[in-house]
Write a protein that holds these residues in place. Structure first.
Motif, PDB file in Angstrom:
ATOM      1  N   TYR A  40       0.757   5.373   0.798  1.00  0.00           N
ATOM      2  CA  TYR A  40       0.005   6.421   1.469  1.00  0.00           C
ATOM      3  C   TYR A  40       0.691   7.770   1.271  1.00  0.00           C
ATOM      4  O   TYR A  40       1.908   7.852   1.087  1.00  0.00           O
ATOM      5  N   SER A  80      -3.318  13.546   8.487  1.00  0.00           N
ATOM      6  CA  SER A  80      -3.435  12.104   8.616  1.00  0.00           C
ATOM      7  C   SER A  80      -2.936  11.413   7.343  1.00  0.00           C
ATOM      8  O   SER A  80      -2.441  12.061   6.422  1.00  0.00           O
ATOM      9  N   LEU A  81      -3.062  10.128   7.313  1.00  0.00           N
ATOM     10  CA  LEU A  81      -2.598   9.344   6.172  1.00  0.00           C
ATOM     11  C   LEU A  81      -3.758   9.074   5.227  1.00  0.00           C
ATOM     12  O   LEU A  81      -4.850   8.687   5.659  1.00  0.00           O
ATOM     13  N   LEU A 120       4.479   7.098   2.192  1.00  0.00           N
ATOM     14  CA  LEU A 120       4.811   5.905   2.950  1.00  0.00           C
ATOM     15  C   LEU A 120       4.296   4.665   2.248  1.00  0.00           C
ATOM     16  O   LEU A 120       3.195   4.667   1.702  1.00  0.00           O
ATOM     17  N   PHE A 158       0.840  -1.190   0.000  1.00  0.00           N
ATOM     18  CA  PHE A 158       0.000   0.000   0.000  1.00  0.00           C
ATOM     19  C   PHE A 158       0.882   1.249   0.000  1.00  0.00           C
ATOM     20  O   PHE A 158       1.916   1.299   0.664  1.00  0.00           O
ATOM     21  N   GLY A 165      -7.949   8.167  11.452  1.00  0.00           N
ATOM     22  CA  GLY A 165      -8.407   9.411  12.046  1.00  0.00           C
ATOM     23  C   GLY A 165      -7.405  10.515  11.751  1.00  0.00           C
ATOM     24  O   GLY A 165      -6.350  10.279  11.157  1.00  0.00           O
ATOM     25  N   PHE A 204      -2.658   7.938  16.000  1.00  0.00           N
ATOM     26  CA  PHE A 204      -3.735   7.818  15.019  1.00  0.00           C
ATOM     27  C   PHE A 204      -4.607   6.619  15.365  1.00  0.00           C
ATOM     28  O   PHE A 204      -4.088   5.511  15.572  1.00  0.00           O
ATOM     29  N   THR A 224      -3.311   0.601  -3.922  1.00  0.00           N
ATOM     30  CA  THR A 224      -2.929  -0.737  -3.479  1.00  0.00           C
ATOM     31  C   THR A 224      -2.244  -1.435  -4.645  1.00  0.00           C
ATOM     32  O   THR A 224      -2.785  -1.449  -5.764  1.00  0.00           O
ATOM     33  N   GLN A 272       0.976  11.465   3.397  1.00  0.00           N
ATOM     34  CA  GLN A 272       0.705  12.173   4.645  1.00  0.00           C
ATOM     35  C   GLN A 272       1.147  13.612   4.460  1.00  0.00           C
ATOM     36  O   GLN A 272       2.338  13.928   4.493  1.00  0.00           O
ATOM     37  N   PHE A 294       4.515  -0.023   8.471  1.00  0.00           N
ATOM     38  CA  PHE A 294       4.816   1.097   7.598  1.00  0.00           C
ATOM     39  C   PHE A 294       6.325   1.299   7.473  1.00  0.00           C
ATOM     40  O   PHE A 294       7.077   1.056   8.428  1.00  0.00           O
ATOM     41  N   LEU A 305      -4.723   6.897   1.737  1.00  0.00           N
ATOM     42  CA  LEU A 305      -4.309   5.822   0.848  1.00  0.00           C
ATOM     43  C   LEU A 305      -4.308   6.312  -0.592  1.00  0.00           C
ATOM     44  O   LEU A 305      -5.317   6.844  -1.070  1.00  0.00           O
TER      45      LEU A 305
END
Lengths: 112, 115
Positions: free
Chosen positions: A35, A42-43, A92, A33, B106, B89, A48, A37, A103, A45
């Motif tokens: 991501y 927040s992270l 990430l 995955f 979150g 988180f 995939t 940020q 991660f 997506l």
């Protein structure tokens, strides 16, 4: 749990250029995955990546901007193409499943 | 649509105190609720997780309380230490037919524990 090596750890890039981020896992995994940020956020997506097939992108992310390769079960790359300052973020990679996700330490990208 | 709401955005606690971070979710299909801890310059690391068939899970100083009917879960850090200062988180995931599980995060809580 899997150990993920991600590189580069950080980079400063000129707008309009592209950067490829590499993610190496110490064990074979089905799904990887990617991501994003954004600073202080927040992270989210991006996509995939399944070995042997095209990546599945989340809403708001497209293959032309974030092409992904997944040549084998331990490696993946994410390219951030035609970069603009808005792409400045931490990127990430992650692997995992039902019992948790691991991660990488992330790539801090600054576009100037 | 933000599916997992987290509060507070920031939290300052004295050493030895209890840190409490709350999350609420909307999608009742979520069936796995992890908490991640992230230090500056590092990726998030799994701290503790719970499934909805239990109301509480404890690992050392960290406890998750889960309220299925209210669709809420919280992280309690007992005897908070300066080394706990990090961003936390909450997240939620669900199984999807033909697709991989994915985490919905979150917004994060920046915890500072004062010495």
């Amino acid at each position: 749990s899997a150990v993920i090596s991600q590189k580069p750890s950080r980079d400063i890039c000129q707008r309009g250029t592209s950067l490829t981020i590499q993610c190496q896992v110490d064990s074979q995994v089905t799904m990887m995955f990617w991501y994003r940020q954004q600073p202080g956020q927040s992270l989210t997506l991006i996509a995939t990546a399944n070995q042997g097939s095209e990546a599945t992108y989340e809403s708001g992310f497209v293959i032309d901007k974030f092409p992904i390769s997944r040549p084998n079960l331990t490696f993946s790359t994410l390219t951030v193409s035609n970069m603009s300052p808005e792409d400045s973020s931490i990127y990430l990679c992650s692997v995992g499943g039902g019992n948790g996700y691991t991660f990488g330490s992330g790539t801090r990208l600054t576009v100037v | 649509q933000q599916q997992v709401k987290q509060s507070p955005q920031s939290l300052i606690v004295q050493k030895g105190g209890i840190s409490i971070i709350n999350c609420a979710y909307e999608n009742t299909a979520f069936d796995y609720f992890p908490w991640y801890q992230q230090f500056p310059g590092k990726g998030p690391a799994l701290l503790i997780a719970i499934r909805p068939d239990v109301s509480e899970k404890k690992e050392g100083r960290f406890t998750i309380s889960f309220n299925k009917s209210a669709k809420q879960f919280s992280l309690h850090i007992m005897d908070s230490q300066p080394g706990d200062s990090a961003t936390y988180f909450c997240a939620a995931s669900m199984s999807r037919s033909g697709s991989a599980r994915q985490l919905t995060f979150g917004s994060g809580t920046q915890l500072t524990v004062l010495p």
